[in-house]
Design an enzyme around this catalytic site. Sequence first.
Site, PDB file in Angstrom:
ATOM      1  N   GLU A  93       0.833  -1.194   0.000  1.00 20.59           N
ATOM      2  CA  GLU A  93       0.000   0.000   0.000  1.00 20.59           C
ATOM      3  C   GLU A  93       0.869   1.246   0.000  1.00 20.59           C
ATOM      4  OE1 GLU A  93      -4.046  -1.439   2.128  1.00 20.59           O
ATOM      5  OE2 GLU A  93      -2.507  -0.707   3.470  1.00 20.59           O
ATOM      6  N   CYS A 106       3.490   8.554   1.052  1.00 17.98           N
ATOM      7  CA  CYS A 106       4.085   7.620   2.007  1.00 17.98           C
ATOM      8  C   CYS A 106       4.192   6.269   1.296  1.00 17.98           C
ATOM      9  CB  CYS A 106       3.134   7.566   3.201  1.00 17.98           C
ATOM     10  SG  CYS A 106       3.584   6.351   4.403  1.00 17.98           S
ATOM     11  N   CYS A 113       6.805  -6.820   7.131  1.00 22.26           N
ATOM     12  CA  CYS A 113       7.995  -6.380   7.871  1.00 22.26           C
ATOM     13  C   CYS A 113       8.355  -7.463   8.871  1.00 22.26           C
ATOM     14  CB  CYS A 113       7.725  -5.068   8.596  1.00 22.26           C
ATOM     15  SG  CYS A 113       9.192  -4.440   9.455  1.00 22.26           S
ATOM     16  N   CYS A 117       7.194  -4.909  15.515  1.00 26.00           N
ATOM     17  CA  CYS A 117       6.890  -3.942  16.573  1.00 26.00           C
ATOM     18  C   CYS A 117       5.461  -4.235  17.034  1.00 26.00           C
ATOM     19  CB  CYS A 117       7.010  -2.514  16.057  1.00 26.00           C
ATOM     20  SG  CYS A 117       8.681  -2.142  15.472  1.00 26.00           S
ATOM     21  N   CYS A 120       2.237  -2.292  15.653  1.00 22.10           N
ATOM     22  CA  CYS A 120       2.190  -2.013  14.211  1.00 22.10           C
ATOM     23  C   CYS A 120       1.472  -3.131  13.462  1.00 22.10           C
ATOM     24  CB  CYS A 120       3.613  -1.849  13.676  1.00 22.10           C
ATOM     25  SG  CYS A 120       3.685  -1.666  11.892  1.00 22.10           S
ATOM     26  N   SER A 217      12.134   5.940  14.646  1.00 25.19           N
ATOM     27  CA  SER A 217      10.959   5.501  15.397  1.00 25.19           C
ATOM     28  C   SER A 217      11.416   5.092  16.788  1.00 25.19           C
ATOM     29  CB  SER A 217      10.315   4.306  14.684  1.00 25.19           C
ATOM     30  OG  SER A 217       9.833   4.718  13.433  1.00 25.19           O
ATOM     31  N   LEU A 218      11.397   6.028  17.699  1.00 19.39           N
ATOM     32  CA  LEU A 218      11.957   5.772  19.034  1.00 19.39           C
ATOM     33  C   LEU A 218      10.913   5.109  19.937  1.00 19.39           C
ATOM     34  CD1 LEU A 218      14.572   6.171  20.655  1.00 19.39           C
ATOM     35  CD2 LEU A 218      13.655   8.369  21.423  1.00 19.39           C
ATOM     36  N   HIS A 219       9.821   5.785  20.172  1.00 17.71           N
ATOM     37  CA  HIS A 219       8.638   5.247  20.861  1.00 17.71           C
ATOM     38  C   HIS A 219       8.787   4.919  22.346  1.00 17.71           C
ATOM     39  CE1 HIS A 219       7.027   5.235  16.900  1.00 17.71           C
ATOM     40  NE2 HIS A 219       7.624   4.151  16.495  1.00 17.71           N
ATOM     41  N   CYS A 338      -0.712   5.932   9.797  1.00 13.22           N
ATOM     42  CA  CYS A 338       0.540   5.243  10.116  1.00 13.22           C
ATOM     43  C   CYS A 338       0.257   3.923  10.799  1.00 13.22           C
ATOM     44  CB  CYS A 338       1.353   6.025  11.139  1.00 13.22           C
ATOM     45  SG  CYS A 338       2.016   7.508  10.540  1.00 13.22           S
TER      46      CYS A 338
HETATM   47  N1  SAH Z   1       9.680   0.577   9.477  1.00 19.35           N
HETATM   48  C1  SAH Z   1       9.861   1.968   9.516  1.00 19.35           C
HETATM   49  C2  SAH Z   1       8.934   2.739   8.610  1.00 19.35           C
HETATM   50  C3  SAH Z   1       7.512   2.302   8.508  1.00 19.35           C
HETATM   51  S1  SAH Z   1       6.504   2.583   9.909  1.00 19.35           S
HETATM   52  C4  SAH Z   1       9.777   2.481  10.939  1.00 19.35           C
HETATM   53  O1  SAH Z   1       9.358   1.729  11.813  1.00 19.35           O
HETATM   54  O2  SAH Z   1      10.168   3.616  11.169  1.00 19.35           O
HETATM   55  C5  SAH Z   1       6.205   4.326   9.883  1.00 19.35           C
HETATM   56  C6  SAH Z   1       5.893   4.942  11.237  1.00 19.35           C
HETATM   57  O3  SAH Z   1       4.585   4.539  11.701  1.00 19.35           O
HETATM   58  C7  SAH Z   1       6.864   4.510  12.324  1.00 19.35           C
HETATM   59  O4  SAH Z   1       7.247   5.582  13.150  1.00 19.35           O
HETATM   60  C8  SAH Z   1       6.026   3.518  13.083  1.00 19.35           C
HETATM   61  O5  SAH Z   1       6.529   3.290  14.351  1.00 19.35           O
HETATM   62  C9  SAH Z   1       4.680   4.165  13.070  1.00 19.35           C
HETATM   63  N2  SAH Z   1       3.584   3.258  13.422  1.00 19.35           N
HETATM   64  C10 SAH Z   1       3.531   1.944  13.237  1.00 19.35           C
HETATM   65  N3  SAH Z   1       2.348   1.446  13.690  1.00 19.35           N
HETATM   66  C11 SAH Z   1       1.663   2.514  14.170  1.00 19.35           C
HETATM   67  C12 SAH Z   1       0.354   2.646  14.729  1.00 19.35           C
HETATM   68  N4  SAH Z   1      -0.453   1.616  14.872  1.00 19.35           N
HETATM   69  N5  SAH Z   1      -0.041   3.883  15.091  1.00 19.35           N
HETATM   70  C13 SAH Z   1       0.766   4.962  14.909  1.00 19.35           C
HETATM   71  N6  SAH Z   1       1.992   4.878  14.355  1.00 19.35           N
HETATM   72  C14 SAH Z   1       2.438   3.668  14.001  1.00 19.35           C
HETATM   73 FE1  SF4 Z   2       8.280  -2.803  10.766  1.00 27.77          FE
HETATM   74 FE2  SF4 Z   2       8.243  -0.146  11.140  1.00 27.77          FE
HETATM   75 FE3  SF4 Z   2       6.060  -1.647  11.648  1.00 27.77          FE
HETATM   76 FE4  SF4 Z   2       8.199  -1.838  13.238  1.00 27.77          FE
HETATM   77  S1  SF4 Z   2       6.896  -0.012  12.931  1.00 27.77           S
HETATM   78  S2  SF4 Z   2       7.005  -3.555  12.426  1.00 27.77           S
HETATM   79  S3  SF4 Z   2       9.864  -1.606  11.784  1.00 27.77           S
HETATM   80  S4  SF4 Z   2       6.995  -1.330   9.669  1.00 27.77           S
END
Ligand code: SAH
Ligand code: SF4
Length: 359
Positions: A93, A106, A113, A117, A120, A217-219, A338
């Site tokens: 997508e 985007c 992936c 995480c 995600c 993507s620190l979180h 996201c």
């Molecule tokens: N793999 C890469 C890029 C794709 S994810 C990464 O992790 O940075 C893009 C962004 O969306 C990242 O910052 C990710 O942590 C965030 N993301 C993933 N799942 C999410 C969700 N359910 N709600 C909000 N942001 C999310």
């Molecule tokens: Fe992969 Fe980024 Fe999703 Fe983590 S947040 S599972 S690295 S796509």
Amino acid sequence: MLEKNNLLGFTQQQLNEFFSQIGEKPYRTRQLMQWVYHKEVYNFNDMLNLSKNLRSKLCSLASLDLPKVSKQNFASDGVIKWLLDLGCNNQIEMVYIPENDRGTLCISSQVGCSLACTFCSTGMQGFNRNLKTEEIIAQVVIAKQYLSDNNKNISNVVFMGMGEPLLNEKAVFDACNILLDDMAFGLSRRKVTISTSGVVPALIRMAQKTPVSLAISLHAPDDELRDILVPINQKYPIKSLLEACNNYLNSGDQQRHILIEYVMLDGINDTFEHANKLVKLLKGMPTKVNLIPFNTFEKTQYKTSKTATIKHFQDILHKSGIRTMTRRTRGEGVDAACGQLAGKVIDKSNRSLKNNGRN
Ligand code: SAH
Ligand code: SF4
């Protein structure tokens, strides 16, 4: 049968090499790139300033094929989501997000992936394969075709769709090269962003190989929590990630800064203590923090932080001199926010042997 070279995946230098190998002069690169990227012509036979002989050579050796669009969804806020069919049951997508002063595309870098995480949706589905450079560029081509027909434009490209771009670095760096090339998309380095969850060795290479912008993507502000939310942290903990960030900031000939992404999860990473720890971690670094309200999806255990909590968190960072903004959730009605991107993925990652970064 030998697979044809899809020239959408070739950088300018690779096109020069290709034309030289088939006995053609280097100026053919400029001609071809003009047809493809400026005139949006994808049929070699319509490229009238190429000799007949070259056109027929290209038809037999090369292609400019684009994947099929299987679905296009329009959200009420102007967000558009495309589902692309890459064959063999693989789907990805991409999403276009219009704002007042820009239009951001985007894009995805992998089918699924492997990094899993826990918040995600893409990560929950597993991993199938890396995208090829041409499949990354095709996303921009397809979106651009549709958008220019509708008087809209792509000003920014972010690798924030499906997949971890730094686990597909060769294809992603080549795609960045094409995105920045004036003969192709001509985007500035500030307008192309690689977002990573922290594949440290590839991040160190990125600092040398491509001048594009970086989002981390620190979180979570400590290893204990980050190990759970972003499991690749077990392999590359926060200290090593921040060292790689400092290395990125000190590389290149222009001043750099980093975007820090921080998803807001109710009761998990959004307290006063978390905010203060984050301040300590980032103090003095040229960063901007982007708080992302968690976007929910089926079967998730997490909830979005309350609006007041997000505001309070943002205030703490602000007061400590850290530039912070809260990302507005966009494209909700069509699951295009996201972390909600989830084309069909045939998982080959073998989740029981979780593969946290293969570098
Ligand atoms: N793999 C890469 C890029 C794709 S994810 C990464 O992790 O940075 C893009 C962004 O969306 C990242 O910052 C990710 O942590 C965030 N993301 C993933 N799942 C999410 C969700 N359910 N709600 C909000 N942001 C999310
Ligand atoms: Fe992969 Fe980024 Fe999703 Fe983590 S947040 S599972 S690295 S796509």
